[in-house]
Design an enzyme around this catalytic site. Structure first.
Site, PDB file in Angstrom:
ATOM      1  N   ASP A  69     -10.757   2.044  63.961  1.00  0.00           N
ATOM      2  CA  ASP A  69     -11.605   3.065  63.349  1.00  0.00           C
ATOM      3  C   ASP A  69     -10.884   4.394  63.566  1.00  0.00           C
ATOM      4  O   ASP A  69     -10.822   4.893  64.694  1.00  0.00           O
ATOM      5  CB  ASP A  69     -12.995   3.087  63.993  1.00  0.00           C
ATOM      6  CG  ASP A  69     -13.976   3.900  63.141  1.00  0.00           C
ATOM      7  OD1 ASP A  69     -13.505   4.737  62.347  1.00  0.00           O
ATOM      8  OD2 ASP A  69     -15.194   3.692  63.267  1.00  0.00           O
ATOM      9  N   GLU A  84     -10.574   1.057  58.651  1.00  0.00           N
ATOM     10  CA  GLU A  84     -11.711   1.484  57.836  1.00  0.00           C
ATOM     11  C   GLU A  84     -11.298   1.996  56.444  1.00  0.00           C
ATOM     12  O   GLU A  84     -11.996   1.769  55.471  1.00  0.00           O
ATOM     13  CB  GLU A  84     -12.497   2.575  58.586  1.00  0.00           C
ATOM     14  CG  GLU A  84     -13.760   2.965  57.852  1.00  0.00           C
ATOM     15  CD  GLU A  84     -14.768   3.686  58.728  1.00  0.00           C
ATOM     16  OE1 GLU A  84     -14.391   4.187  59.799  1.00  0.00           O
ATOM     17  OE2 GLU A  84     -15.942   3.748  58.318  1.00  0.00           O
ATOM     18  N   ASP A  96     -16.233  -0.755  64.564  1.00  0.00           N
ATOM     19  CA  ASP A  96     -17.199   0.111  65.249  1.00  0.00           C
ATOM     20  C   ASP A  96     -17.545  -0.381  66.651  1.00  0.00           C
ATOM     21  O   ASP A  96     -18.271   0.313  67.386  1.00  0.00           O
ATOM     22  CB  ASP A  96     -18.480   0.248  64.420  1.00  0.00           C
ATOM     23  CG  ASP A  96     -18.315   1.272  63.308  1.00  0.00           C
ATOM     24  OD1 ASP A  96     -17.673   2.309  63.548  1.00  0.00           O
ATOM     25  OD2 ASP A  96     -18.816   1.023  62.190  1.00  0.00           O
ATOM     26  N   ILE A 155     -11.461   7.531  62.712  1.00  0.00           N
ATOM     27  CA  ILE A 155     -12.393   8.501  63.331  1.00  0.00           C
ATOM     28  C   ILE A 155     -13.754   7.831  63.372  1.00  0.00           C
ATOM     29  O   ILE A 155     -14.409   7.658  62.338  1.00  0.00           O
ATOM     30  CB  ILE A 155     -12.504   9.830  62.564  1.00  0.00           C
ATOM     31  CG1 ILE A 155     -11.180  10.561  62.567  1.00  0.00           C
ATOM     32  CG2 ILE A 155     -13.577  10.717  63.211  1.00  0.00           C
ATOM     33  CD1 ILE A 155     -11.242  11.951  61.950  1.00  0.00           C
ATOM     34  N   ASP A 156     -14.146   7.436  64.538  1.00  0.00           N
ATOM     35  CA  ASP A 156     -15.474   6.850  64.712  1.00  0.00           C
ATOM     36  C   ASP A 156     -16.411   7.999  65.076  1.00  0.00           C
ATOM     37  O   ASP A 156     -16.113   8.784  65.979  1.00  0.00           O
ATOM     38  CB  ASP A 156     -15.419   5.813  65.838  1.00  0.00           C
ATOM     39  CG  ASP A 156     -16.754   5.125  66.018  1.00  0.00           C
ATOM     40  OD1 ASP A 156     -17.409   4.851  65.009  1.00  0.00           O
ATOM     41  OD2 ASP A 156     -17.130   4.879  67.174  1.00  0.00           O
ATOM     42  N   THR A 160     -17.884  10.088  62.392  1.00  0.00           N
ATOM     43  CA  THR A 160     -17.440  11.167  61.488  1.00  0.00           C
ATOM     44  C   THR A 160     -18.451  12.316  61.443  1.00  0.00           C
ATOM     45  O   THR A 160     -18.073  13.473  61.310  1.00  0.00           O
ATOM     46  CB  THR A 160     -17.211  10.635  60.061  1.00  0.00           C
ATOM     47  OG1 THR A 160     -18.231   9.705  59.750  1.00  0.00           O
ATOM     48  CG2 THR A 160     -15.880   9.941  59.938  1.00  0.00           C
ATOM     49  N   ASP A 193      -9.445  11.524  58.792  1.00  0.00           N
ATOM     50  CA  ASP A 193      -9.637  10.068  58.806  1.00  0.00           C
ATOM     51  C   ASP A 193      -8.374   9.346  58.320  1.00  0.00           C
ATOM     52  O   ASP A 193      -7.850   8.460  58.997  1.00  0.00           O
ATOM     53  CB  ASP A 193     -10.755   9.729  57.812  1.00  0.00           C
ATOM     54  CG  ASP A 193     -11.936   9.065  58.473  1.00  0.00           C
ATOM     55  OD1 ASP A 193     -11.763   8.507  59.558  1.00  0.00           O
ATOM     56  OD2 ASP A 193     -13.023   9.099  57.880  1.00  0.00           O
TER      57      ASP A 193
HETATM   58  N1  LIG Z   1     -26.687   3.314  58.000  1.00  0.00           N
HETATM   59  C1  LIG Z   1     -25.994   3.041  59.091  1.00  0.00           C
HETATM   60  N2  LIG Z   1     -26.544   2.349  60.095  1.00  0.00           N
HETATM   61  C2  LIG Z   1     -25.863   2.087  61.200  1.00  0.00           C
HETATM   62  N3  LIG Z   1     -24.595   2.470  61.410  1.00  0.00           N
HETATM   63  C3  LIG Z   1     -24.011   3.158  60.435  1.00  0.00           C
HETATM   64  C4  LIG Z   1     -24.670   3.488  59.249  1.00  0.00           C
HETATM   65  N4  LIG Z   1     -23.827   4.186  58.469  1.00  0.00           N
HETATM   66  C5  LIG Z   1     -22.693   4.279  59.160  1.00  0.00           C
HETATM   67  N5  LIG Z   1     -22.798   3.656  60.331  1.00  0.00           N
HETATM   68  C6  LIG Z   1     -21.790   3.463  61.334  1.00  0.00           C
HETATM   69  O1  LIG Z   1     -22.106   4.139  62.533  1.00  0.00           O
HETATM   70  C7  LIG Z   1     -20.929   4.740  63.008  1.00  0.00           C
HETATM   71  C8  LIG Z   1     -21.220   5.900  63.845  1.00  0.00           C
HETATM   72  O2  LIG Z   1     -21.561   5.380  65.066  1.00  0.00           O
HETATM   73  P1  LIG Z   1     -22.746   5.847  65.951  1.00  0.00           P
HETATM   74  O3  LIG Z   1     -24.001   5.381  65.324  1.00  0.00           O
HETATM   75  O4  LIG Z   1     -22.455   5.340  67.293  1.00  0.00           O
HETATM   76  O5  LIG Z   1     -22.632   7.398  65.994  1.00  0.00           O
HETATM   77  S1  LIG Z   1     -23.598   8.436  65.400  1.00  0.00           S
HETATM   78  O6  LIG Z   1     -24.270   9.049  66.485  1.00  0.00           O
HETATM   79  O7  LIG Z   1     -24.533   7.826  64.514  1.00  0.00           O
HETATM   80  O8  LIG Z   1     -22.732   9.385  64.701  1.00  0.00           O
HETATM   81  C9  LIG Z   1     -20.212   5.105  61.790  1.00  0.00           C
HETATM   82  O9  LIG Z   1     -18.867   5.186  62.103  1.00  0.00           O
HETATM   83  P2  LIG Z   1     -17.955   6.180  61.273  1.00  0.00           P
HETATM   84  O10 LIG Z   1     -18.179   5.858  59.829  1.00  0.00           O
HETATM   85  O11 LIG Z   1     -16.614   5.804  61.747  1.00  0.00           O
HETATM   86  O12 LIG Z   1     -18.375   7.560  61.653  1.00  0.00           O
HETATM   87  C10 LIG Z   1     -20.500   3.980  60.834  1.00  0.00           C
HETATM   88  O13 LIG Z   1     -19.559   2.957  60.903  1.00  0.00           O
HETATM   89 MG   LIG Z   2     -17.073   4.063  62.937  1.00  0.00          MG
END
Ligand SMILES: Nc1ncnc2c1ncn2[C@@H]1O[C@H](COP(=O)(O)OS(=O)(=O)O)[C@@H](OP(=O)(O)O)[C@H]1O
Ligand SMILES: [Mg+2]
Length: 461
Positions: free
Chosen positions: A243, A181, A395, A245-246, A248, A157
């Site tokens: 982002d 991020e 995101d 690493i989107d 993670t 990340d």
């Molecule tokens: N509690 C909660 N509710 C909703 N969304 C959240 C939550 N926590 C995190 N995130 C954000 O979701 C990003 C991951 O995206 P996705 O939901 O598309 O992918 S996943 O299938 O859930 O991994 C993830 O992106 P990354 O943190 O970059 O992985 C977060 O930004």
């Molecule tokens: Mg993300």
């Protein structure tokens, strides 16, 4: 330490004086590898330029790369992930060569007011993807992901963010502002020394392997480069939105993730790139959750008014893409988050039922969903976080323009456009929905009915 002779110091002083007067207008041209001004410009950015260190980093990274002759990723399962045969492809291994020269796409040539920014953005996410691929292979190989140890993804990340920031600073025209991020707070705490060292090594190895820039990050340089991403964004000026690493969680599982970068100009997203290292280059529709073994690693890019393109992360010629033309929900499939903690799967299932969607949901991590939707792999994307969650702009920024420039529509569940001008958060408390223009009216109706029913049921409890 870089040792300076008195003559060297004099030369350096002359260069610095020259740069102070020249630099504002000549930023890009000072940076090609081996350029005599590299030392001075690198120093201005908090970096070290060090031929001896570079040489030793190069040989150690070569040894490391040899040790990375890896096992394939785990086999496929019901949701969308890479197949073992695709994972075993040598094309996926971190390449030890310069980034290939990309064919100029139609979006990068005449008529695109953001052509230079687009080229810089593509280069930035491609380099970051290379670092992420190397780390993900190590994670999957070592089985770390099953021990809930988050440190490898943390390294990737931060590393990804540093590389994107570096390339943008060097290649993109105009002033630099980055909304990203990560920040360095955790890395400055006691106990974070080892992880900081790992990030420093990995970033420097990736830069040396790539060969575009003759610079070397010190640990302090790493920390300050991460903090380049602290901008608040907002309605005026230009801001990059990243982002690193989107997805993670998908990254840790060996599944889908994306490096997502967008440009916000006067409150509007005008450019977006999505590097999806594990997404097949061809469609993932009709594959029943597994790839056909085709090439993986897709790079989506879009600029306002110029459409959306996809090319391979290995630099195949870009191709224009567009959303599907399905107008009957019965023929539609829908994407949603893999993680049920990130989106309410019960609500999306009732929306799909109301619409008459027959196909089961396709669950994919990250903004790879937007890319897949933009090329018509599916018809609908539904995202409904649980109450209280605040959506971050990084995101959705890159993914939303990749989709809209391909002819899609992205709105919140109240029917409003997403507003990226309010700072680091999107100001909405409903969900996000995306589809083509034929399906949107009936989708929005089904979404609003399903939410109403959900609220009524909750009020009875
Ligand atoms: N509690 C909660 N509710 C909703 N969304 C959240 C939550 N926590 C995190 N995130 C954000 O979701 C990003 C991951 O995206 P996705 O939901 O598309 O992918 S996943 O299938 O859930 O991994 C993830 O992106 P990354 O943190 O970059 O992985 C977060 O930004
Ligand atoms: Mg993300």
């Amino acid at each position: 330490m870089y040792v300076q002779t008195p003559a060297g110091l004099l030369v350096r002083l002359i260069h610095v004086i020259g740069l102070i007067s020249w630099a504002p207008s000549c930023r890009v041209s000072f940076f090609p590898a081996g350029h005599r001004y590299n030392l001075d410009m690198a120093a201005r950015m908090g970096l070290l330029y060090h031929p001896v260190l570079l040489a030793s980093a190069s040989s150690s990274s070569r040894a490391l790369a040899l040790s990375r002759a890896r096992l394939p990723y785990p086999p496929t399962f019901h949701t969308y992930r890479r197949s073992a045969s695709a994972a075993a492809s040598p094309r996926l291994r971190p390449c030890r060569r310069l980034l290939p020269a990309r064919a100029m796409s139609s979006s990068e040539t005449a008529g695109n007011p953001y052509a230079a920014e687009l080229a810089a953005a593509k280069k930035a996410v491609t380099l970051a993807a290379r670092l992420c691929q190397a780390v993900q292979q190590d994670i999957v190989y070592s089985g770390v992901q099953s021990k809930a140890d988050k440190s490898p993804v943390t390294v990737a990340d931060y590393g990804s963010q540093i590389l994107v920031s570096l390339v943008l600073k060097m290649e993109a025209p105009g002033s630099f502002s980055l909304v990203a991020e990560e920040d360095s707070e955790e890395l400055r705490k006691d106990g974070a020394e080892e992880i900081l060292e790992n990030i420093t090594d990995l970033v420097n190895e990736t830069i040396v392997d790539d060969g575009s820039y003759s610079i070397y990050f010190s640990k302090e340089g790493i920390l300050s480069a991460i903090d380049d991403g602290k901008s608040e964004g907002g309605p005026s000026g230009r801001h990059w939105v990243l982002d690193p690493i989107d997805g993670t969680k998908g990254f840790l599982r060996g599944d889908q993730y994306a490096i997502a970068l967008a440009l916000l100009d006067e409150g509007k997203i005008v450019l977006g790139v999505l590097a999806c290292p594990n997404l097949p280059l061809s469609s993932i529709s009709n594959l029943n959750g597994s790839s056909s073994g085709d090439q993986v690693g897709a790079l989506f890019s879009a600029t306002i008014g110029c459409g959306t393109e996809v090319e391979s992360l290995d630099s195949s010629p870009p191709q224009k893409i567009s959303v599907c033309s399905i107008d009957d929900p019965v023929d539609a499939s829908f994407f949603e988050s893999y993680e049920s903690a990130h989106s309410m799967h019960d609500l999306t299932s009732s929306i799909a039922k109301k619409l008459g969607v027959q196909a089961p949901p396709v669950r994919i991590d990250s903004q790879a969903k937007y890319g897949a939707l933009a090329r018509g792999d599916g018809a609908i994307y539904l995202r409904f976080p649980h109450k209280g969650y605040r959506e971050k702009i990084w995101d959705h920024a890159a993914g939303s323009i990749v989709l809209t420039e391909a002819g899609g529509i992205v709105i919140d569940a109240s029917g409003n456009d997403l507003d990226f001008s309010k700072g680091r958060f999107l100001d909405l408390d409903t969900g996000i929905i995306a589809t083509n223009k034929h399906l949107m009216p009936s989708l929005l109706k089904a979404v609003q009915e399903a939410i109403k029913e959900q609220n009524q049921a909750a009020s009875l409890l």
